[in-house]
Design an enzyme around this catalytic site. Structure first.
Site, short mmCIF file in Angstrom:
data_model
loop_
_atom_site.label_atom_id
_atom_site.label_comp_id
_atom_site.label_asym_id
_atom_site.label_seq_id
_atom_site.Cartn_x
_atom_site.Cartn_y
_atom_site.Cartn_z
N ASP A 87 0.86 -1.18 0.00
CA ASP A 87 0.00 0.00 0.00
C ASP A 87 0.90 1.24 0.00
OD1 ASP A 87 -1.90 1.99 0.45
OD2 ASP A 87 -3.12 0.69 1.73
N ASP A 98 -3.21 7.43 -3.17
CA ASP A 98 -3.17 6.30 -2.25
C ASP A 98 -3.56 5.07 -3.07
OD1 ASP A 98 -3.42 4.58 -0.07
OD2 ASP A 98 -5.07 5.69 0.89
N HIS A 158 -11.99 6.12 1.88
CA HIS A 158 -12.03 7.38 2.63
C HIS A 158 -11.89 8.59 1.73
CE1 HIS A 158 -7.56 7.18 2.21
NE2 HIS A 158 -7.80 5.89 2.29
N HIS A 166 -6.89 10.64 5.67
CA HIS A 166 -8.29 10.31 5.97
C HIS A 166 -8.96 11.60 6.43
CE1 HIS A 166 -8.32 5.73 6.29
NE2 HIS A 166 -7.11 6.03 5.89
N GLU A 191 -11.00 1.15 -1.54
CA GLU A 191 -10.09 0.05 -1.23
C GLU A 191 -10.79 -1.18 -0.64
OE1 GLU A 191 -7.22 0.93 1.92
OE2 GLU A 191 -8.08 2.92 2.10
N GLU A 286 -6.50 -0.95 -4.28
CA GLU A 286 -6.93 0.42 -3.99
C GLU A 286 -6.55 1.38 -5.11
OE1 GLU A 286 -5.03 2.18 -0.52
OE2 GLU A 286 -6.62 3.68 -0.34
MN MN Z 1 -3.76 2.82 0.99
MN MN Z 2 -6.44 4.33 1.68
#
Ligand code: MN
Ligand code: MN
Length: 301
Positions: A87, A98, A158, A166, A191, A286
């Site tokens: 990630d 992200d 998010h 976030h 995600e 994601e």
């Molecule tokens: Mn992530």
């Molecule tokens: Mn994320």
């Protein structure tokens, strides 16, 4: 939040870097690869391409779902037959991308990995400005369960803001009827997580990722103050790892003691490792998206 062309440009740039580094990371991830080497490689590549890490790269193995980054001197290697989530977060002037992917080495895990991958693809296919968060959750849940797995219900996508990974709104991975807010102008991460376990994560008392909660200088030594100031100037409230601040301390011991002290005082927040409650294996994919008027841009695809 309506975005300017300049902001969209930076978001796209962060996305482009995150995608490139994600693809390079996949090629580097093999059984026997040292997690520390992989993390350092990923974070170095982000900088070489003109970005900065939005958070320390998370490398989560098997039942680990999120929030593990290698520590100083980390001896862990990628195990044989494992399911590895990578990630990656990139920011350009605070504008964040992200993105995550799952790598596996044994074909028995193909179904599990495909479940979260298909879920994300299906969401992307059905995206439109104004889509309700719970409708995204519904697509994720239906896709993953139809393939014989469970979504992880207490992990979610998010909303994202500048220097804020976030920013307050959650996009559920199931049809959560209280999440009927709509995705309008702004940045969002989607995600899906799939598991062959019960479908929940729990915290484990291992902390490798931190972020500043509030700037408080009470009872700190001048060295600790400058450490804190250093993080704030560079990152605001974006997460960080001990690996990045080695040079500010004489030894690892004093660095770790300072982190523990600051956590106790409520100055920094520690993110505990998240593992699947029943020890089930976990997969994750994601992407980051921009909703801008009638347009949707997937920045990390
Ligand atoms: Mn992530
Ligand atoms: Mn994320």
């Amino acid at each position: 939040m309506v975005l300017s062309d300049e902001e969209i440009k930076k978001l796209r740039e962060a996305g482009r870097i995150a995608k490139t580094v994600r693809e390079e990371a996949v090629r580097k991830t093999k059984p026997g690869t040292k997690l520390l080497e992989l993390a350092e490689y990923i974070e170095k590549r982000i900088e070489e391409l003109g970005g900065k890490p939005a958070f320390p790269v998370n490398i989560s193995i098997n039942e680990e779902a999120a929030h593990y980054t290698p520590v100083i001197g980390d001896g862990k290697v990628i195990p044989e037959n494992s399911v590895v989530k990578i990630d990656i977060g990139v920011h350009v002037d605070g504008y964040i991308a992200d993105t995550a992917t799952t790598v596996y080495f044994n074909p028995v895990h193909e179904g599990l990995v495909e479940a979260s991958k298909k879920a994300l693809e299906k969401v992307i296919d059905n995206l439109k400005p104004g889509i309700k968060a719970n409708d995204i959750g519904k697509i994720v849940e239906e896709t993953i369960t139809s393939l014989g797995y469970k979504p992880i219900r207490n992990l979610s996508g998010h909303s994202i803001d500048r220097y804020m990974i976030h920013s307050g709104k959650s996009i559920p991975n199931y049809n959560e009827i209280f999440s009927r807010w709509r995705l309008v102008d702004g940045v969002y991460a989607i995600e899906p997580f799939a598991t062959n376990g019960v479908g929940y994560v729990k915290e484990k008392n291992i902390i490798t990722i931190y972020s500043i909660k509030k700037i408080s200088r009470i009872r700190l030594t001048s060295k600790e103050k400058s450490f804190l100031q250093n993080i704030w100037n560079e990152r605001k409230k974006l997460p960080f790892t001990e690996r990045w601040y080695k040079k500010l301390f004489d030894n690892v011991e004093s660095l770790r003691n300072t982190l523990t002290l600051m956590m106790k005082r409520g100055i920094i927040h520690g993110y505990p490792l998240l593992i699947e409650k029943s020890g089930g294996l976990v997969s994750q994919f994601e992407h980051t998206i921009i909703v801008s008027g009638r347009e949707i841009i997937i920045t990390t695809e």
